[in-house]
Design an enzyme around this catalytic site. Structure first.
Site, short mmCIF file in Angstrom:
data_model
loop_
_atom_site.label_atom_id
_atom_site.label_comp_id
_atom_site.label_asym_id
_atom_site.label_seq_id
_atom_site.Cartn_x
_atom_site.Cartn_y
_atom_site.Cartn_z
N ASN A 51 32.51 62.54 42.28
CA ASN A 51 31.39 62.55 41.34
C ASN A 51 30.04 62.31 41.99
O ASN A 51 29.02 62.23 41.29
CB ASN A 51 31.60 61.49 40.26
CG ASN A 51 32.73 61.82 39.32
OD1 ASN A 51 33.02 62.99 39.08
ND2 ASN A 51 33.38 60.80 38.78
N GLU A 56 38.04 43.94 46.96
CA GLU A 56 38.96 43.02 47.65
C GLU A 56 40.34 43.39 47.13
O GLU A 56 40.59 43.35 45.93
CB GLU A 56 38.60 41.57 47.35
CG GLU A 56 39.30 40.57 48.27
CD GLU A 56 40.64 40.14 47.73
OE1 GLU A 56 41.67 40.45 48.39
OE2 GLU A 56 40.68 39.53 46.65
#
Length: 549
Positions: free
Chosen positions: A287, A300
């Site tokens: 996108n 994370e």
């Protein structure tokens, strides 16, 4: 729009880590937490709406957050699920609210989150712990570490780090010139996707972008909706304006898809699996032509964390540290110990027997019973995955030294499991498990440290946490150097879990994430877009250069 005046340079109060409560038998804290848990259990299920622009939205699409210790009993909450249309409404509302929030003097934004920390530390401490215990199956110690202490630390230390960041200004100025730096929020909105295993992470993923002036669309984990909803309510009570954080529980595909398709998507703040993060990164890349700016991607993710025990290590310490690292919170930490490397003679002569003897003392039970070290894993899919990996290890020839069994009749309970493998790249040494399973490889006594470390370094794609146990400083230093890129968190004679905000900034690289270090100043850089400002006080007399005469 008017701009709020600033009549002084403010500094935050000095911060320190939130003091831990122990909840020992007979203590007032234990009694108050027991009351909170009993009251919450009696009032279940709670009803949780979506929150858009401060408005409670009931969509009629209802899902449940169960109690993992009693999966067929009353759910902790029933929550309304957002869809793509509601996400679109939330984004537009957030963008309308953004300018007023960003224009607030810095101290006003900080005050919201500093107050929230104090509310969590006092008024809501036992309630947020009870929600984390009943919904996310954390015992009182693990809940205290997470929902109370770490949440407060993220907010308080985070505000301090932003104050320090804003104070970083140019030190050189040409004559009649003033240079300065402005740390703007990103142009657009941030999507925060938070996990089930830490209530504090839900708070931090939303707070970090918001405190530097951003607006956030928050998709909480289905397995942590209620505790995350309480965090949102606390932020509101602390003074957070409507629309700054939009709370949208529900299925990932429509919520995330609508956010990533929006032109004003400016950043992703994510904690979860490596597979999901990589999938989102690919969607963002597809996108990228439609976005106003290049989105910031902060994640994370997974871990396959290790303890390396050297020949001169304190065996008792390494045993106890390994048990905590592998089995606290049922191994459901991205930092949890999963791989243990021990010299063969030490393993056979002492380590193995001591490890199994201590594990045999561990009891499992619901978090409402305070005496247990372990509770259930979070959900059916987790239980099934963990048990399938244990079965795969058994079929591969792994020796199940303890555990390897589970009971899902009432809750999702899995016994603490230790697998001894003769193959350092066996299935449970490679694949992330996210459960109470520890695999041990007893390496030959005469194997060079370089070889052992190469095995550790190359066995998995992850690089989150790792520990070395020993006394020979040369060997410890050598292991540290050889394993420099094997983990973003390195511990010496300490378990690989338990990073504390302000002490050990958290994060890893490789397949474990972008290593932006939650709990430090560096994470805030990812959610600002700096502007350099130069102002000249006197006019330029002529366009020509001095050498032109």
């Amino acid at each position: 729009m008017s701009v709020a005046p600033t009549f002084g340079v403010t500094t935050l109060p000095t911060v320190a880590n939130e003091p831990m409560r122990n909840y020992e038998p007979g203590s007032a804290d234990r009694a108050k937490l027991k009351v909170a848990m009993d009251e919450m259990a009696a009032a279940m299920p709670f009803r949780v709406p979506c929150i858009v622009n401060g408005r409670q939205v009931t969509t009629g699409r209802i899902n449940k957050q169960i109690n993992p210790a009693d999966h067929s009993g009353k759910p902790l909450c029933e929550y309304h699920e957002a869809d793509a249309a509601l996400v679109q409404e939330a984004i537009e509302g957030a963008l309308k609210a953004k300018q007023g929030w960003a224009n607030l003097p810095w101290n006003e934004r900080a005050a919201v989150f500093m107050k929230a920390a104090d509310l969590i530390a006092t008024k809501y401490r036992y309630k947020i712990l009870a929600a984390t215990a009943l919904g996310q199956a954390k015992n009182c110690w693990q809940g205290e570490i997470d929902a109370a202490a770490e949440t407060c630390d993220f907010l308080r230390f985070g505000c301090t780090y932003v104050q320090q960041l804003y104070a970083i200004q140019p030190t050189a100025h040409a004559p009649t010139t003033w240079n300065r730096m402005e740390y703007r929020p990103l142009e657009g909105f941030v999507l925060a996707i938070s996990p089930f295993n830490f209530t504090a992470i839900g708070a931090n993923l939303t707070f970090v972008p918001a405190v530097v002036g951003n607006v956030t669309v928050w998709k909480p984990s289905p397995m942590a909706v209620y505790s995350n909803y309480l965090i949102y309510q606390i932020f509101k009570e602390a003074g957070l304006p409507d629309g700054i954080i939009q709370f949208l529980p529900g299925p990932a595909e429509p919520i995330v898809g609508a956010a990533l398709a929006h032109r004003d998507f400016a950043g992703l703040h994510f904690t979860g699996s490596t597979f999901v993060f990589r999938t989102l990164w690919k969607q963002i890349a597809q996108n990228v032509d439609k976005y106003r700016s290049y989105p910031r991607i902060v994640g994370e993710t997974g871990g396959k964390n290790f303890h390396l025990v050297l020949k001169d290590a304190d065996v008792d310490n390494a045993v106890h540290q390994s048990i905590r690292g592998a089995f606290e919170y049922q191994g459901q930490k991205c930092s949890a110990l999963s791989r243990l490397y021990v010299p063969k003679s030490m393993w056979e002569n002492s380590f193995k027997a001591k490890l199994l003897a201590e594990i045999a003392k561990i009891t499992l039970g619901p978090t409402s019973e305070f005496e247990h070290f372990m509770g259930p894993v979070i959900a059916r899919h987790s239980y099934d995955k963990i048990m399938s990996l244990v079965d795969a290890a058994r079929k591969e020839g792994g020796d199940i030294l303890c555990g390897g069994t589970g009971d899902d009749s009432v809750g999702f309970f899995i016994q603490p499991t230790v697998i001894e493998t003769k193959e350092p790249r066996s299935v449970t040494m490679v694949n992330e498990i996210f459960g109470p399973v520890l695999t041990v490889y007893a390496y030959p006594d005469d194997e060079p440290l370089e070889s052992v470390c190469e095995t550790i370094d190359t066995t998995t794609e992850y690089a989150l946490t790792g520990s070395v146990f020993g006394t020979d400083r040369e060997a410890i230093s050598q292991a540290s150097n050889l394993l420099r890129n094997s983990s973003g968190m390195w511990y010496t004679n300490s378990k690989c879990t338990g990073a504390v905000v302000g002490q050990q900034p958290f994060g890893g690289a490789r397949g474990s994430g972008t290593n932006d270090k939650a709990g430090s100043m560096s994470i805030f850089y990812r959610f600002i877009s700096a502007r350099t400002i130069k102002e000249e006080f006197l006019p330029l007399g002529h366009y020509s250069y001095p050498h032109m005469g």
